[in-house]
Design a protein around this motif. Structure first.
Motif, mmCIF file in Angstrom:
data_model
loop_
_atom_site.group_PDB
_atom_site.id
_atom_site.type_symbol
_atom_site.label_atom_id
_atom_site.label_comp_id
_atom_site.label_asym_id
_atom_site.label_seq_id
_atom_site.Cartn_x
_atom_site.Cartn_y
_atom_site.Cartn_z
ATOM 1 N N GLU A 102 16.355 49.686 30.522
ATOM 2 C CA GLU A 102 17.240 48.525 30.573
ATOM 3 C C GLU A 102 18.419 48.788 31.506
ATOM 4 O OE1 GLU A 102 16.756 45.494 29.345
ATOM 5 O OE2 GLU A 102 14.887 46.067 28.402
ATOM 6 N N CYS A 103 18.957 49.991 31.476
ATOM 7 C CA CYS A 103 20.055 50.346 32.385
ATOM 8 C C CYS A 103 19.583 50.294 33.832
ATOM 9 C CB CYS A 103 20.602 51.730 32.057
ATOM 10 S SG CYS A 103 21.615 51.769 30.578
ATOM 11 N N GLY A 104 18.374 50.776 34.071
ATOM 12 C CA GLY A 104 17.806 50.732 35.417
ATOM 13 C C GLY A 104 17.651 49.306 35.920
ATOM 14 N N LYS A 105 17.160 48.423 35.050
ATOM 15 C CA LYS A 105 17.010 47.013 35.426
ATOM 16 C C LYS A 105 18.373 46.381 35.702
ATOM 17 C CE LYS A 105 12.853 46.315 32.640
ATOM 18 N NZ LYS A 105 12.333 45.644 31.421
ATOM 19 N N ALA A 106 19.369 46.713 34.893
ATOM 20 C CA ALA A 106 20.715 46.164 35.086
ATOM 21 C C ALA A 106 21.284 46.631 36.418
ATOM 22 C CB ALA A 106 21.629 46.581 33.935
ATOM 23 N N LEU A 107 21.146 47.923 36.725
ATOM 24 C CA LEU A 107 21.668 48.454 37.988
ATOM 25 C C LEU A 107 20.958 47.844 39.192
ATOM 26 C CD1 LEU A 107 22.161 52.208 37.040
ATOM 27 C CD2 LEU A 107 23.946 50.500 37.458
ATOM 28 N N LYS A 108 19.652 47.626 39.070
ATOM 29 C CA LYS A 108 18.889 47.008 40.150
ATOM 30 C C LYS A 108 19.377 45.581 40.389
ATOM 31 C CE LYS A 108 14.179 46.161 41.689
ATOM 32 N NZ LYS A 108 12.758 46.311 41.371
ATOM 33 N N SER A 109 19.612 44.849 39.324
ATOM 34 C CA SER A 109 20.109 43.477 39.421
ATOM 35 C C SER A 109 21.500 43.437 40.055
ATOM 36 C CB SER A 109 20.141 42.850 38.030
ATOM 37 O OG SER A 109 20.782 41.616 38.047
ATOM 38 N N LEU A 110 22.365 44.361 39.643
ATOM 39 C CA LEU A 110 23.715 44.420 40.196
ATOM 40 C C LEU A 110 23.691 44.809 41.674
ATOM 41 C CD1 LEU A 110 25.477 46.134 37.169
ATOM 42 C CD2 LEU A 110 25.780 43.751 37.919
ATOM 43 N N ALA A 111 22.834 45.746 42.043
ATOM 44 C CA ALA A 111 22.718 46.163 43.441
ATOM 45 C C ALA A 111 22.219 45.003 44.299
ATOM 46 C CB ALA A 111 21.775 47.355 43.565
ATOM 47 N N SER A 112 21.286 44.242 43.770
ATOM 48 C CA SER A 112 20.774 43.079 44.491
ATOM 49 C C SER A 112 21.869 42.039 44.696
ATOM 50 C CB SER A 112 19.600 42.476 43.711
ATOM 51 O OG SER A 112 19.159 41.290 44.318
ATOM 52 N N ALA A 113 22.709 41.843 43.683
ATOM 53 C CA ALA A 113 23.808 40.882 43.795
ATOM 54 C C ALA A 113 24.792 41.319 44.881
ATOM 55 C CB ALA A 113 24.523 40.738 42.461
ATOM 56 N N VAL B 173 24.899 54.210 29.148
ATOM 57 C CA VAL B 173 25.062 52.786 28.839
ATOM 58 C C VAL B 173 26.513 52.358 29.054
ATOM 59 C CG1 VAL B 173 24.965 51.064 26.983
ATOM 60 C CG2 VAL B 173 23.089 52.675 27.275
ATOM 61 N N ILE B 174 27.455 53.185 28.628
ATOM 62 C CA ILE B 174 28.875 52.867 28.819
ATOM 63 C C ILE B 174 29.206 52.773 30.315
ATOM 64 C CG2 ILE B 174 31.216 53.779 28.537
ATOM 65 C CD1 ILE B 174 30.233 54.915 25.793
ATOM 66 N N CYS B 175 28.684 53.696 31.108
ATOM 67 C CA CYS B 175 28.934 53.673 32.555
ATOM 68 C C CYS B 175 28.318 52.437 33.210
ATOM 69 C CB CYS B 175 28.382 54.935 33.216
ATOM 70 S SG CYS B 175 29.337 56.409 32.826
ATOM 71 N N GLU C 198 30.936 45.318 34.896
ATOM 72 C CA GLU C 198 32.253 44.662 34.910
ATOM 73 C C GLU C 198 32.885 44.751 36.305
ATOM 74 O OE1 GLU C 198 34.393 46.661 31.806
ATOM 75 O OE2 GLU C 198 33.204 45.736 30.222
ATOM 76 N N SER C 199 32.742 45.897 36.963
ATOM 77 C CA SER C 199 33.317 46.083 38.297
ATOM 78 C C SER C 199 32.644 45.179 39.327
ATOM 79 C CB SER C 199 33.202 47.537 38.734
ATOM 80 O OG SER C 199 33.949 48.362 37.874
ATOM 81 N N GLY D 187 33.922 41.735 38.893
ATOM 82 C CA GLY D 187 35.257 41.648 39.484
ATOM 83 C C GLY D 187 35.200 41.571 41.003
ATOM 84 N N LEU D 188 34.342 42.392 41.601
ATOM 85 C CA LEU D 188 34.166 42.373 43.053
ATOM 86 C C LEU D 188 33.670 41.015 43.518
ATOM 87 C CD1 LEU D 188 33.926 43.780 45.851
ATOM 88 C CD2 LEU D 188 31.606 44.428 45.166
ATOM 89 N N SER D 189 32.720 40.446 42.793
ATOM 90 C CA SER D 189 32.168 39.152 43.201
ATOM 91 C C SER D 189 33.231 38.066 43.165
ATOM 92 C CB SER D 189 30.970 38.772 42.325
ATOM 93 O OG SER D 189 31.381 38.449 41.014
ATOM 94 N N ASN D 190 34.158 38.158 42.225
ATOM 95 C CA ASN D 190 35.256 37.186 42.169
ATOM 96 C C ASN D 190 36.228 37.387 43.331
ATOM 97 O OD1 ASN D 190 34.372 35.860 39.866
ATOM 98 N ND2 ASN D 190 35.508 37.207 38.505
ATOM 99 N N LEU D 191 36.618 38.636 43.587
ATOM 100 C CA LEU D 191 37.578 38.922 44.657
ATOM 101 C C LEU D 191 37.009 38.642 46.049
ATOM 102 C CD1 LEU D 191 39.135 42.237 43.303
ATOM 103 C CD2 LEU D 191 40.209 39.977 43.366
#
Length: 141
Positions: free
Chosen positions: A4-15, A71-73, A79-80, A83-87
């Motif tokens: 699940e962490c891997g999928k989340a990181l892949k999704s964030l990297a794609s964004a 998971v915490i990382c 979250e970061s 934040g980047l996407s907003n800025l």
């Protein structure tokens, strides 16, 4: 948890790569957090049930601790990126497919005569629930 962490990181990297706003509800991060809670409950149950030597449970506790930290990382990275996407004013896109929702199920083998059958029960939302509509193709023209 690690999948699940891997999928989340892949999704964030794609964004980040496509400069699009990541999904506000990151299902994979939530699934990881749920798995952490399940892991903590399981570890407490095992430690209370068995009066074991510390050296016997230390490897499992170490792996569990590392998974919790991962998971915490990943949650902080998520979250970061938000934040980047907003800025950076990332472009926002409408999802065409509803996010993958976890489900829990059970498989029971049934033996009747000469044929083998399996009964699969999936617990979760029904096909008629609002979150399970079939996506429609966009209209051209």
């Amino acid at each position: 948890m690690s999948a699940e962490c891997g999928k989340a990181l892949k999704s964030l990297a794609s964004a980040i790569k496509t400069t699009t706003v990541p999904s506000s509800e990151n299902v994979n991060v939530e699934n990881s957090k749920t798995a952490v809670q399940d892991l903590k409950i399981a570890l407490k149950a095992v430690s209370l049930e068995h009066d074991q030597d510390l050296l016997q449970i230390l490897p499992a506790a170490t792996v569990a601790s590392i998974l919790v930290e991962i998971v915490i990382c990943v949650e902080k990275i998520s979250e970061s990126v938000h934040g980047l996407s907003n800025l950076a004013h990332f472009k926002s896109i409408e999802p065409t497919v509803s996010p993958e929702k976890p489900h829990r199920g059970s498989i029971k083998p049934v033996s009747e005569g000469d044929s083998d059958h399996a009964v699969i029960t999936i617990h979760g939302t029904s096909p008629d629930s609002p979150g399970n509509e079939t996506p429609k193709a966009p209209k051209l023209g």
